[in-house]
Design an enzyme around this catalytic site. Structure first.
Site, PDB file in Angstrom:
ATOM      1  N   ARG A   8       9.360  67.058  20.767  1.00 21.54           N
ATOM      2  CA  ARG A   8      10.621  67.396  20.762  1.00 21.54           C
ATOM      3  C   ARG A   8      10.680  65.755  20.792  1.00 21.54           C
ATOM      4  NH1 ARG A   8      13.372  63.638  23.452  1.00 21.54           N
ATOM      5  NH2 ARG A   8      11.971  63.614  24.916  1.00 21.54           N
ATOM      6  N   VAL A   9      11.752  65.007  19.151  1.00 17.63           N
ATOM      7  CA  VAL A   9      12.211  64.119  18.851  1.00 17.63           C
ATOM      8  C   VAL A   9      13.948  64.289  19.492  1.00 17.63           C
ATOM      9  CG1 VAL A   9      10.721  63.690  17.039  1.00 17.63           C
ATOM     10  CG2 VAL A   9      13.341  65.048  16.321  1.00 17.63           C
ATOM     11  N   SER A  10      14.422  63.033  18.810  1.00 16.42           N
ATOM     12  CA  SER A  10      15.046  62.546  19.613  1.00 16.42           C
ATOM     13  C   SER A  10      16.745  62.583  18.646  1.00 16.42           C
ATOM     14  CB  SER A  10      15.101  61.046  20.492  1.00 16.42           C
ATOM     15  OG  SER A  10      14.743  61.401  21.859  1.00 16.42           O
ATOM     16  N   SER A  11      16.625  62.526  17.238  1.00 17.87           N
ATOM     17  CA  SER A  11      17.809  62.092  16.376  1.00 17.87           C
ATOM     18  C   SER A  11      16.649  63.178  15.162  1.00 17.87           C
ATOM     19  CB  SER A  11      18.078  60.684  16.352  1.00 17.87           C
ATOM     20  OG  SER A  11      16.864  60.284  15.670  1.00 17.87           O
ATOM     21  N   GLN A  14      14.226  61.713  12.533  1.00 14.30           N
ATOM     22  CA  GLN A  14      13.168  62.286  13.155  1.00 14.30           C
ATOM     23  C   GLN A  14      12.439  63.002  13.092  1.00 14.30           C
ATOM     24  OE1 GLN A  14      13.975  60.398  17.146  1.00 14.30           O
ATOM     25  NE2 GLN A  14      12.449  59.195  16.814  1.00 14.30           N
TER      26      GLN A  14
END
Length: 205
Positions: A8-11, A14
């Site tokens: 998982r990445v936040s944006s 990414q």
């Protein structure tokens, strides 16, 4: 060990490629499926993350033995949520491999599970505190500048040249060249996702 990867990445800018590449070649893990998600882990609960829920459903219906993640913060937004997910998987006899700790928990033969869960608890709390402190510093800085009558962005009418921008962010260029993810660069350089995106765009001209 029959495993799946959850990254998982936040944006949106990414990439999860580094997380995947770091883990899929590990010995003793047979990665049969990869689940990747781009969503904020600290503002959205585990139950509201569709890809994570798909991964957990896949685990239940395909006799998966291990869920692999790059770090504790990938699992949930707070300690209670992380430990709840660990317990849920333990009931299904599913282990969890945490790459940055180099450890696997919920293993049948684990003789130090209590200690491991203590470390997991500490790491989850640190990740949450780091996120909260970063948000507080940004908001505090903006409030301070506004109170002094200062602008919070670039001087009106001014424009920074691409060359000057790249020189100012040479550290971002260095880490991009080494293959670091946007999330890692944000922490190392204390910069925003937009800055990294702009550097990438200028380098590709």
């Amino acid at each position: 060990m029959k495993s799946i990867l959850y990254t998982r990445v936040s944006s949106k800018d990414q990439s999860t490629h580094r997380q995947v590449n770091d883990m899929k070649s590990l010995e003793n893990f047979e990665v049969i499926k990869i689940f990747s998600e781009k969503i904020s882990g600290f503002s959205v609960s585990a139950n509201e993350r569709p890809v994570l829920q798909k991964a957990l459903s896949f685990v239940r219906s395909n006799d998966v033995e291990c869920l692999m993640v790059s770090e504790v913060s990938r699992l949930g937004r707070n300690t209670h949520e992380v430990l709840g997910l660990i317990e849920e998987l333990k009931k299904q006899n599913v282990a969890i491999y945490i790459h940055n700790l180099g450890t696997t928990i919920n293993k049948v033969d684990s003789s130090s599970e209590m200690f491991t869960k203590l470390i997991v608890t500490i790491m989850a709390d640190l990740a949450r505190l780091e996120s909260e402190q970063m948000s507080y510093r940004i908001k505090s800085g903006i409030r301070s500048r506004k109170a002094k009558g200062l602008t919070t962005g670039r001087k009106i009418g001014s424009k920074e040249s691409p060359e000057k921008f790249l020189v100012k962010h040479s550290d971002v260029q260095k880490y991009l060249a080494k293959g670091y993810s946007s999330r890692e660069i944000q922490k190392l350089c204390n910069c925003s996702p937009n800055t990294i995106t702009k550097v990438k765009r200028l380098l590709m001209r």
